[in-house]
Design a protein around this motif. Sequence first.
Motif, PDB file in Angstrom:
ATOM      1  N   MET A 196       2.701  11.592  11.606  1.00  0.00           N
ATOM      2  CA  MET A 196       2.494  12.476  10.377  1.00  0.00           C
ATOM      3  C   MET A 196       3.732  13.820  10.620  1.00  0.00           C
ATOM      4  O   MET A 196       4.304  14.144   9.822  1.00  0.00           O
ATOM      5  N   ASP A 197       3.607  14.534  11.726  1.00  0.00           N
ATOM      6  CA  ASP A 197       4.664  15.557  11.867  1.00  0.00           C
ATOM      7  C   ASP A 197       6.040  15.377  12.129  1.00  0.00           C
ATOM      8  O   ASP A 197       6.854  15.886  11.486  1.00  0.00           O
ATOM      9  N   VAL A 198       6.200  14.173  12.703  1.00  0.00           N
ATOM     10  CA  VAL A 198       7.609  13.678  12.685  1.00  0.00           C
ATOM     11  C   VAL A 198       8.026  13.005  11.334  1.00  0.00           C
ATOM     12  O   VAL A 198       9.383  13.446  10.830  1.00  0.00           O
ATOM     13  N   GLY A 199       7.185  12.534  10.581  1.00  0.00           N
ATOM     14  CA  GLY A 199       7.734  12.056   9.102  1.00  0.00           C
ATOM     15  C   GLY A 199       7.874  13.148   8.366  1.00  0.00           C
ATOM     16  O   GLY A 199       8.643  13.133   7.838  1.00  0.00           O
ATOM     17  N   ILE A 200       6.912  13.954   8.509  1.00  0.00           N
ATOM     18  CA  ILE A 200       7.149  15.267   7.451  1.00  0.00           C
ATOM     19  C   ILE A 200       8.341  16.320   7.828  1.00  0.00           C
ATOM     20  O   ILE A 200       9.224  16.351   7.224  1.00  0.00           O
ATOM     21  N   GLY A 201       8.731  16.295   9.310  1.00  0.00           N
ATOM     22  CA  GLY A 201       9.632  17.125   9.779  1.00  0.00           C
ATOM     23  C   GLY A 201      10.866  16.483   9.633  1.00  0.00           C
ATOM     24  O   GLY A 201      12.003  16.718   9.427  1.00  0.00           O
ATOM     25  N   ILE A 207       5.497   7.167   5.712  1.00  0.00           N
ATOM     26  CA  ILE A 207       4.705   7.425   6.853  1.00  0.00           C
ATOM     27  C   ILE A 207       3.591   6.564   7.057  1.00  0.00           C
ATOM     28  O   ILE A 207       2.565   6.635   6.332  1.00  0.00           O
ATOM     29  N   ILE A 208       3.686   5.817   8.077  1.00  0.00           N
ATOM     30  CA  ILE A 208       2.572   4.737   8.131  1.00  0.00           C
ATOM     31  C   ILE A 208       1.334   5.186   9.252  1.00  0.00           C
ATOM     32  O   ILE A 208       2.010   5.202  10.606  1.00  0.00           O
ATOM     33  N   ILE A 209       0.342   5.292   8.916  1.00  0.00           N
ATOM     34  CA  ILE A 209      -0.681   5.921  10.084  1.00  0.00           C
ATOM     35  C   ILE A 209      -2.029   5.242  10.056  1.00  0.00           C
ATOM     36  O   ILE A 209      -2.350   4.731   9.112  1.00  0.00           O
ATOM     37  N   PRO A 210      -2.738   5.092  11.246  1.00  0.00           N
ATOM     38  CA  PRO A 210      -4.022   4.302  11.181  1.00  0.00           C
ATOM     39  C   PRO A 210      -4.829   5.125  10.139  1.00  0.00           C
ATOM     40  O   PRO A 210      -5.643   4.355   9.571  1.00  0.00           O
ATOM     41  N   GLU A 211      -4.975   6.554  10.024  1.00  0.00           N
ATOM     42  CA  GLU A 211      -6.079   7.218   9.486  1.00  0.00           C
ATOM     43  C   GLU A 211      -5.967   6.869   7.909  1.00  0.00           C
ATOM     44  O   GLU A 211      -6.626   7.170   7.166  1.00  0.00           O
ATOM     45  N   ASP A 212      -4.552   6.015   7.473  1.00  0.00           N
ATOM     46  CA  ASP A 212      -4.557   6.051   5.807  1.00  0.00           C
ATOM     47  C   ASP A 212      -3.789   4.672   5.614  1.00  0.00           C
ATOM     48  O   ASP A 212      -2.506   4.729   5.114  1.00  0.00           O
ATOM     49  N   GLY A 322     -16.158  13.612  19.522  1.00  0.00           N
ATOM     50  CA  GLY A 322     -16.021  13.861  17.941  1.00  0.00           C
ATOM     51  C   GLY A 322     -14.773  13.357  17.657  1.00  0.00           C
ATOM     52  O   GLY A 322     -13.665  13.000  18.386  1.00  0.00           O
ATOM     53  N   LYS A 323     -14.686  13.327  16.143  1.00  0.00           N
ATOM     54  CA  LYS A 323     -13.623  12.533  15.663  1.00  0.00           C
ATOM     55  C   LYS A 323     -12.684  13.709  14.960  1.00  0.00           C
ATOM     56  O   LYS A 323     -13.042  14.417  14.008  1.00  0.00           O
ATOM     57  N   LYS A 324     -11.569  13.936  15.588  1.00  0.00           N
ATOM     58  CA  LYS A 324     -10.507  14.857  15.046  1.00  0.00           C
ATOM     59  C   LYS A 324      -9.877  14.159  13.920  1.00  0.00           C
ATOM     60  O   LYS A 324      -9.163  13.193  14.183  1.00  0.00           O
ATOM     61  N   THR A 325      -9.986  14.592  12.695  1.00  0.00           N
ATOM     62  CA  THR A 325      -9.467  14.045  11.530  1.00  0.00           C
ATOM     63  C   THR A 325      -8.057  14.602  11.088  1.00  0.00           C
ATOM     64  O   THR A 325      -7.969  15.990  11.033  1.00  0.00           O
ATOM     65  N   LEU A 326      -7.222  13.690  10.410  1.00  0.00           N
ATOM     66  CA  LEU A 326      -5.906  14.378  10.137  1.00  0.00           C
ATOM     67  C   LEU A 326      -6.285  15.150   8.754  1.00  0.00           C
ATOM     68  O   LEU A 326      -6.850  14.527   7.799  1.00  0.00           O
ATOM     69  N   HIS A 327      -5.671  16.175   8.364  1.00  0.00           N
ATOM     70  CA  HIS A 327      -6.128  16.710   7.240  1.00  0.00           C
ATOM     71  C   HIS A 327      -5.460  15.927   5.910  1.00  0.00           C
ATOM     72  O   HIS A 327      -4.259  15.453   6.096  1.00  0.00           O
ATOM     73  N   GLN A 328      -6.307  15.832   5.036  1.00  0.00           N
ATOM     74  CA  GLN A 328      -5.897  15.144   4.014  1.00  0.00           C
ATOM     75  C   GLN A 328      -4.855  15.656   3.184  1.00  0.00           C
ATOM     76  O   GLN A 328      -3.806  14.987   2.566  1.00  0.00           O
ATOM     77  N   LEU A 330      -2.172  17.004   4.197  1.00  0.00           N
ATOM     78  CA  LEU A 330      -1.160  16.715   5.150  1.00  0.00           C
ATOM     79  C   LEU A 330      -0.680  15.406   5.100  1.00  0.00           C
ATOM     80  O   LEU A 330       0.544  15.109   4.307  1.00  0.00           O
ATOM     81  N   ILE A 331      -1.541  14.278   4.622  1.00  0.00           N
ATOM     82  CA  ILE A 331      -1.404  13.146   4.418  1.00  0.00           C
ATOM     83  C   ILE A 331      -0.792  12.996   2.770  1.00  0.00           C
ATOM     84  O   ILE A 331       0.057  12.417   2.565  1.00  0.00           O
ATOM     85  N   LEU A 332      -1.260  13.635   1.971  1.00  0.00           N
ATOM     86  CA  LEU A 332      -0.962  13.937   0.473  1.00  0.00           C
ATOM     87  C   LEU A 332       0.473  14.508   0.575  1.00  0.00           C
ATOM     88  O   LEU A 332       1.447  13.983  -0.211  1.00  0.00           O
ATOM     89  N   LEU A 333       0.620  15.612   1.417  1.00  0.00           N
ATOM     90  CA  LEU A 333       2.045  16.221   1.343  1.00  0.00           C
ATOM     91  C   LEU A 333       3.154  15.182   1.818  1.00  0.00           C
ATOM     92  O   LEU A 333       4.289  14.770   1.156  1.00  0.00           O
ATOM     93  N   GLY A 334       2.838  14.294   2.508  1.00  0.00           N
ATOM     94  CA  GLY A 334       3.900  13.129   3.228  1.00  0.00           C
ATOM     95  C   GLY A 334       4.080  12.398   2.182  1.00  0.00           C
ATOM     96  O   GLY A 334       5.511  12.039   2.051  1.00  0.00           O
ATOM     97  N   LYS A 335       2.999  11.986   1.309  1.00  0.00           N
ATOM     98  CA  LYS A 335       3.385  11.154  -0.030  1.00  0.00           C
ATOM     99  C   LYS A 335       4.110  11.887  -0.930  1.00  0.00           C
ATOM    100  O   LYS A 335       5.060  11.319  -1.572  1.00  0.00           O
ATOM    101  N   ILE A 336       3.705  13.039  -1.367  1.00  0.00           N
ATOM    102  CA  ILE A 336       4.459  13.678  -2.315  1.00  0.00           C
ATOM    103  C   ILE A 336       6.061  13.836  -1.977  1.00  0.00           C
ATOM    104  O   ILE A 336       6.865  13.666  -2.771  1.00  0.00           O
ATOM    105  N   LEU A 337       6.128  14.238  -0.700  1.00  0.00           N
ATOM    106  CA  LEU A 337       7.679  14.707  -0.320  1.00  0.00           C
ATOM    107  C   LEU A 337       8.489  13.367  -0.286  1.00  0.00           C
ATOM    108  O   LEU A 337       9.789  13.369  -0.314  1.00  0.00           O
ATOM    109  N   ALA A 338       7.999  12.271  -0.163  1.00  0.00           N
ATOM    110  CA  ALA A 338       8.338  10.888   0.098  1.00  0.00           C
ATOM    111  C   ALA A 338       8.932  10.364  -1.231  1.00  0.00           C
ATOM    112  O   ALA A 338       9.760   9.385  -1.262  1.00  0.00           O
ATOM    113  N   THR A 339       8.134  10.751  -2.394  1.00  0.00           N
ATOM    114  CA  THR A 339       8.641  10.138  -3.593  1.00  0.00           C
ATOM    115  C   THR A 339      10.023  10.451  -3.976  1.00  0.00           C
ATOM    116  O   THR A 339      10.730  11.611  -3.667  1.00  0.00           O
TER     117      THR A 339
END
Length: 339
Positions: A196-201, A207-212, A322-328, A330-339
């Motif tokens: 996520m961070d490498v993809g956005i930065g 960005i392909i991630i297991p969480e989404d 505990g399940k540490k979840t990626l912030h939704q 951030l996932i959305l931001l990755g998609k918005i910026l990739a369009t």
Amino acid sequence: MNSNKIIRHKVVRHKRKIKTIGVLTSGGDAPGMNAAIRAVVRAGIYYGCRVIGIYKGYAGLLEGHFEEFNLSSVANIIQRGGTIIKSSRCPEFHKKSYRKQAHQNLVSHGIDALVAIGGDGTFRGAHLLWTETGFPVAGVPGTIDNDCWGTDITIGFDSAINTGLRAIDQIRDTAGSHDRLFIVEVMGRNSGYIAMDVGIGGGADSIIIPEDPSSVKNIAAQIQRGVNRGKTSSIIVCAEGPVQGKSYAIANELKKKYGYKARVCILGHTQRGGSPTARDRKVASIMGAMAVRELLGGYSDFMTGIDGLRPQLVSLIKATEGKKTLHQDLILLGKILAT
Ligand code: F6P
């Protein structure tokens, strides 16, 4: 940092008088582990303790591979990647009989408490050592994956994403020169934090991630949108998932079903090496010293963490379960910026 300001979430106490502290690094190494070792040694000595380095993680604990450290033992290591006391993955430590042996080794070497630097596997081992023997333990999160619950950041994550970013910037040059599509696979096992961070930065197109999970059909559609607006090269960042090499399967499907030819670049263990960033050195220094101080303050079975700007302790079991979840967002931001 003032220890009074540490938030302690349901952390238990021990009653042992601690004069000697053992420190080990276990699991995958991470840039900044040396800075954490240095902080444990120097803080331990500052508070009047002896500090013993245990080589090769839990394997070295079982073999009795110990060495007493002084202030100079950890001089000139803060900038070095890897871990000077080495690391290992130790399946034997999953067995109670081996943990009993480890406990005997600690006691026979006069060690009163253990600081274990590593990830969830390391913490599971430390937690069991505590519950089975009452031996005081502290966990310091050292893993590039950033997947420990109870802390915003783990030691090594910042260095790993910066290594990933440098690679993407370089791949972008050659991708542009040849009008090529690249899939860059990053580490992280089941966690998409690095991707996520490498993809956005890195300005990735996908960005392909297991969480989404995203279907290859969606990835192909994304590539096509780029082509339609005149893009001649693309970078896709892919989290490895449980087994390295997932990108090859995606590249094959992209070629077979959609006619896109992708080059694959797996960054792999390059992300685990190199000099730690300033952030990793600082986080490691804070957490290493905090682990020592909190053990001496009578706490056990905890992981040191940072929540926003606040230091905190969480129980080791919560840190691993505990399940540490990626912030939704951030996932959305990755998609918005990739369009
Ligand atoms: O947990 C850290 C990590 O680097 C993961 O990102 C990766 O999947 C794994 O370790 C690789 O482990 P090893 O070095 O044992 O192959």
